[in-house]
Design a protein around this motif. Structure first.
Motif, PDB file in Angstrom:
ATOM      1  N   ARG A   1      34.442  35.939  47.517  1.00 30.46           N
ATOM      2  CA  ARG A   1      33.012  36.548  47.504  1.00 30.46           C
ATOM      3  C   ARG A   1      32.802  37.544  46.794  1.00 30.46           C
ATOM      4  NH1 ARG A   1      33.767  34.233  52.845  1.00 30.46           N
ATOM      5  NH2 ARG A   1      34.083  36.193  53.604  1.00 30.46           N
ATOM      6  N   CYS A   2      33.738  38.439  46.856  1.00 30.26           N
ATOM      7  CA  CYS A   2      33.191  39.890  46.148  1.00 30.26           C
ATOM      8  C   CYS A   2      33.692  39.839  44.697  1.00 30.26           C
ATOM      9  CB  CYS A   2      34.402  40.812  46.840  1.00 30.26           C
ATOM     10  SG  CYS A   2      34.136  41.373  48.537  1.00 30.26           S
ATOM     11  N   PHE A   3      34.846  38.981  44.362  1.00 29.05           N
ATOM     12  CA  PHE A   3      34.891  38.862  42.999  1.00 29.05           C
ATOM     13  C   PHE A   3      33.712  38.306  42.248  1.00 29.05           C
ATOM     14  CE2 PHE A   3      39.883  38.306  43.815  1.00 29.05           C
ATOM     15  CZ  PHE A   3      39.823  39.866  44.078  1.00 29.05           C
ATOM     16  N   TYR A   4      33.298  37.014  42.980  1.00 35.03           N
ATOM     17  CA  TYR A   4      32.128  36.415  42.422  1.00 35.03           C
ATOM     18  C   TYR A   4      31.049  37.530  42.254  1.00 35.03           C
ATOM     19  CZ  TYR A   4      27.790  33.468  42.610  1.00 35.03           C
ATOM     20  OH  TYR A   4      26.517  33.037  42.542  1.00 35.03           O
ATOM     21  N   ARG A   5      30.701  38.483  42.936  1.00 34.66           N
ATOM     22  CA  ARG A   5      29.486  39.271  42.716  1.00 34.66           C
ATOM     23  C   ARG A   5      29.843  40.397  41.888  1.00 34.66           C
ATOM     24  NH1 ARG A   5      29.385  39.378  48.642  1.00 34.66           N
ATOM     25  NH2 ARG A   5      30.342  41.500  48.296  1.00 34.66           N
ATOM     26  N   GLU A   6      31.043  40.835  42.097  1.00 35.34           N
ATOM     27  CA  GLU A   6      31.238  42.118  41.354  1.00 35.34           C
ATOM     28  C   GLU A   6      32.264  42.048  40.001  1.00 35.34           C
ATOM     29  OE1 GLU A   6      29.945  45.027  42.698  1.00 35.34           O
ATOM     30  OE2 GLU A   6      29.154  44.207  44.612  1.00 35.34           O
ATOM     31  N   GLY A   7      32.773  40.853  39.949  1.00 34.23           N
ATOM     32  CA  GLY A   7      34.065  40.760  39.092  1.00 34.23           C
ATOM     33  C   GLY A   7      35.096  41.177  39.654  1.00 34.23           C
ATOM     34  N   VAL A   8      36.225  40.624  39.180  1.00 31.52           N
ATOM     35  CA  VAL A   8      37.799  41.137  39.729  1.00 31.52           C
ATOM     36  C   VAL A   8      38.012  42.515  39.998  1.00 31.52           C
ATOM     37  CG1 VAL A   8      40.222  40.672  39.417  1.00 31.52           C
ATOM     38  CG2 VAL A   8      38.543  38.701  39.049  1.00 31.52           C
ATOM     39  N   GLN A   9      38.191  42.993  38.660  1.00 34.40           N
ATOM     40  CA  GLN A   9      38.453  44.446  38.462  1.00 34.40           C
ATOM     41  C   GLN A   9      37.453  45.257  39.176  1.00 34.40           C
ATOM     42  OE1 GLN A   9      41.337  45.630  37.567  1.00 34.40           O
ATOM     43  NE2 GLN A   9      41.940  43.354  37.173  1.00 34.40           N
ATOM     44  N   ALA A  10      36.127  45.444  39.248  1.00 33.17           N
ATOM     45  CA  ALA A  10      35.379  45.952  39.682  1.00 33.17           C
ATOM     46  C   ALA A  10      35.384  45.964  41.308  1.00 33.17           C
ATOM     47  CB  ALA A  10      34.263  45.772  39.040  1.00 33.17           C
ATOM     48  N   THR A  11      35.703  44.956  41.857  1.00 27.00           N
ATOM     49  CA  THR A  11      35.867  44.695  43.480  1.00 27.00           C
ATOM     50  C   THR A  11      36.869  45.847  43.849  1.00 27.00           C
ATOM     51  OG1 THR A  11      35.212  42.529  43.416  1.00 27.00           O
ATOM     52  CG2 THR A  11      36.306  43.094  45.153  1.00 27.00           C
ATOM     53  N   THR A  12      36.327  46.436  44.864  1.00 26.35           N
ATOM     54  CA  THR A  12      37.301  47.625  45.573  1.00 26.35           C
ATOM     55  C   THR A  12      37.860  46.743  46.846  1.00 26.35           C
ATOM     56  OG1 THR A  12      35.675  48.499  47.001  1.00 26.35           O
ATOM     57  CG2 THR A  12      35.744  49.342  44.898  1.00 26.35           C
ATOM     58  N   MET A  13      38.935  47.441  47.059  1.00 27.71           N
ATOM     59  CA  MET A  13      39.696  47.060  48.277  1.00 27.71           C
ATOM     60  C   MET A  13      38.634  47.099  49.543  1.00 27.71           C
ATOM     61  SD  MET A  13      42.749  45.875  47.882  1.00 27.71           S
ATOM     62  CE  MET A  13      43.731  45.739  49.300  1.00 27.71           C
ATOM     63  N   GLU A  14      37.979  48.371  49.358  1.00 28.37           N
ATOM     64  CA  GLU A  14      37.133  48.572  50.792  1.00 28.37           C
ATOM     65  C   GLU A  14      36.174  47.562  50.782  1.00 28.37           C
ATOM     66  OE1 GLU A  14      34.965  52.133  50.042  1.00 28.37           O
ATOM     67  OE2 GLU A  14      34.272  52.244  52.253  1.00 28.37           O
ATOM     68  N   GLN A  15      35.743  46.905  49.791  1.00 29.47           N
ATOM     69  CA  GLN A  15      34.674  45.660  49.690  1.00 29.47           C
ATOM     70  C   GLN A  15      35.343  44.476  50.458  1.00 29.47           C
ATOM     71  OE1 GLN A  15      33.757  45.849  45.514  1.00 29.47           O
ATOM     72  NE2 GLN A  15      31.648  46.766  45.880  1.00 29.47           N
ATOM     73  N   ILE A  16      36.592  44.175  49.865  1.00 27.49           N
ATOM     74  CA  ILE A  16      37.369  43.216  50.340  1.00 27.49           C
ATOM     75  C   ILE A  16      37.429  43.228  51.955  1.00 27.49           C
ATOM     76  CG2 ILE A  16      39.255  41.643  50.369  1.00 27.49           C
ATOM     77  CD1 ILE A  16      39.566  42.390  47.293  1.00 27.49           C
TER      78      ILE A  16
END
Lengths: 198, 198, 198, 198
Positions: free
Chosen positions: C22-37
């Motif tokens: 759900r995060c990767f889809y919104r933010e991109g893989v690299q731009a997703t932070t662990m905190e978001q996940i």
DNA sequence: GATGAATGAGTCTTCATTCAT
DNA sequence: AATGAATGAAGACTCATTCAT
């Protein structure tokens, strides 16, 4: 479990704000870097950002907490039944004492806060609100002076309160710039001037 | 030939300091960047460094020239034979007028200068020197009031001058923070308070 | 007892991977932070590290599980006895349906996975292996078409499978970039083109 | 005087975008740091910010310039009078050649661009606009095929163009993931498939 | 087994100042 | 004298990861 967390949080915030004021006092508000505050508070950069949103938040909170402290200091004095010059002496004297006891110069902090207020409307509103609240207390004081006959019955109490507030604020300026004022002498000078009104 | 160069130099310096104050007023002294001053003065970065040694030099010179301007403004007023409250009214009224005429807020500038004085001893000495000089003039004024019987004969004129100076400086603070003061009303409030001394 | 633990572990891992997508889809893989996940999975940072070795592990596992899901989706379709254009329509149609049903855009996920494959050889090998496996199934399909006379007897089945795979992959690209494609229309366009081969 | 400046500016911008692509290709768009681009472009951080507003600006400009380059490459091919499979072969073949000649992998760049498009609507619009423009050219091509009888007269040319575009885009995906495709073989596979339409 | 506060290295960006032209 | 492009150092802030409780 979270009980510790809440108390801990407030303690950390206070620790940070204290450190911030020590820096602001030495360096000025804008010239202080986060790194300086972080080192002074003896914590890591990221820990700091857990407790405050950023530099602006720290500045605002520091000024706010400072005003709260000053408010607690001055309120009881204005509530007492003192003559004008004596009131000014007690207020300025308490500001002097507070400044030295707390380890950071309250007058210097005021200068920095006023300066910051010129460029940040939120800060100006914060300080303005505090000073207007203090002025309300002075108005109440002037009303009682008027009842006692110490102030002319036809005087506008709001105008008198503003004049009174000027004296107190002006003392703080001289305290931080000339550094040659003294509560008792200043009050004597004021008293002599008050007699000049005849 | 070097005469033109000198005049040119002074003109350029004044142009820069004016630009600097417009920035300082908006942004605060420390938060103003050289780039902002350069753009506001409409010149190149290197030209700027031909006229001033650097940012600190500009700050110091700007505060210094500002004080000189204020000095020229206030000196004639203090020299006149006015009663205390009237003197305060004239001084504050002229500061208000000057502020608006020049396009930059003199009161805001004062706050920034006082703040800067807390972190730069040279600036503090500069401002302190100026204020002590102004106080000398006030002392002379108080001496004459004493001669006229408007001030008690046993009063310490230096103490009275300090109290008087507090009122003026405090007015400037209220002018820049509360922004709800007015020279005439403030003077009336002061006059009412002066009568309280009996 | 360890059986529950294992099932629990797999459930937690799946919960994390779902959150990650759900995060990767919104933010991109690299731009997703662990905190978001961590926030999206509604667990603590340390719990997360109990189930995955780190961010790279999550990325790899997320892509891997995604491929497995797509594999399960497509395998039965390719096994059926469908004509080329119909096969493409069913595959693309199922991808569309799957995307919307699961709440995360499968096509967007593919773009992120392909991008990640360019910088992480392990990821590329993972995806490549999956696509080669899918191509094997297509080859088997083409062989049968050839047997049925639907594909020229002298055609290289591997080459035909690659061309077929291009069409499917290209549809996914258009689905995620132009967003104006539709399985049926796309299949009709393809059928018209197929007729062009005479 | 400023004449040099304009040419110089464009040269510098191109130098930076080239460096950026070399980094994006290796690291991915989001994972590339400004420091890497700066080092690759062999300039200082501050110089970089003179030519681009920030990282996002560089990303957008890099993708934009890349699309422009691809457009210049493909336009003449689509304009020529080629049969479907031959057209696909020429397009894919030119993409292969361009990729290797320019020193950065165009297919990898496409993957990164598509991924970025999923998280940045402005980027998606940019790429979408470009692909829709390319599709217009394909539509024109299909119209002529239809006139020549190579495509069924009742076919929807827009649908055929979309199918054709899928094949080209899908080739690029396989080129960057499986890396086992070849323009000629792929075109042969496609031709065999085209014959399957009977 | 789980928490969430803490960290150090790193990220993007800006600054005062200089120097080739 | 003047320009404005360039820079190195520093600025605020964030990250993946760990560890005391």
């Amino acid at each position: 479990m979270p009980k510790i967390s809440d108390a801990h949080r407030e303690m950390r915030r206070a620790q940070i704000l204290d450190a911030a004021w020590r820096c602001f006092y030495r360096e000025g508000v804008q010239a202080t870097t986060m790194e300086q505050i972080i080192k002074e508070a003896d914590m890591s950069a990221s820990a700091m950002y857990r407790y405050f949103g950023g530099k602006d938040d720290i500045i605002f909170s520091a000024i706010s907490s400072s005003l709260t402290a000053v408010g607690k200091l001055l309120e009881p004095i204005v509530a007492r039944d003192l003559a004008p010059a004596v009131l000014v002496e007690r207020v300025t004297s308490d500001i002097e004492t507070f400044s030295h006891r707390e380890g950071y110069n309250l007058a210097a902090i005021a200068m920095h806060g006023w300066s910051e207020a010129q460029r940040d409307e939120k800060v100006r509103e914060l300080i303005r609100g505090f000073y207007l609240g203090f002025r309300e207390q002075l108005v109440a004081r002037v009303v009682r002076w008027q009842a006692e006959g110490a102030v002319a019955p036809d005087a506008d109490v709001a105008e008198v309160a503003k004049a009174l507030q000027s004296i107190i604020l002006g003392y703080v300026v001289q305290m931080s710039i000339m550094r040659d004022v003294d509560p008792a002498a200043h009050a004597r000078g004021l008293a002599a001037l008050l007699g000049a009104g005849r």
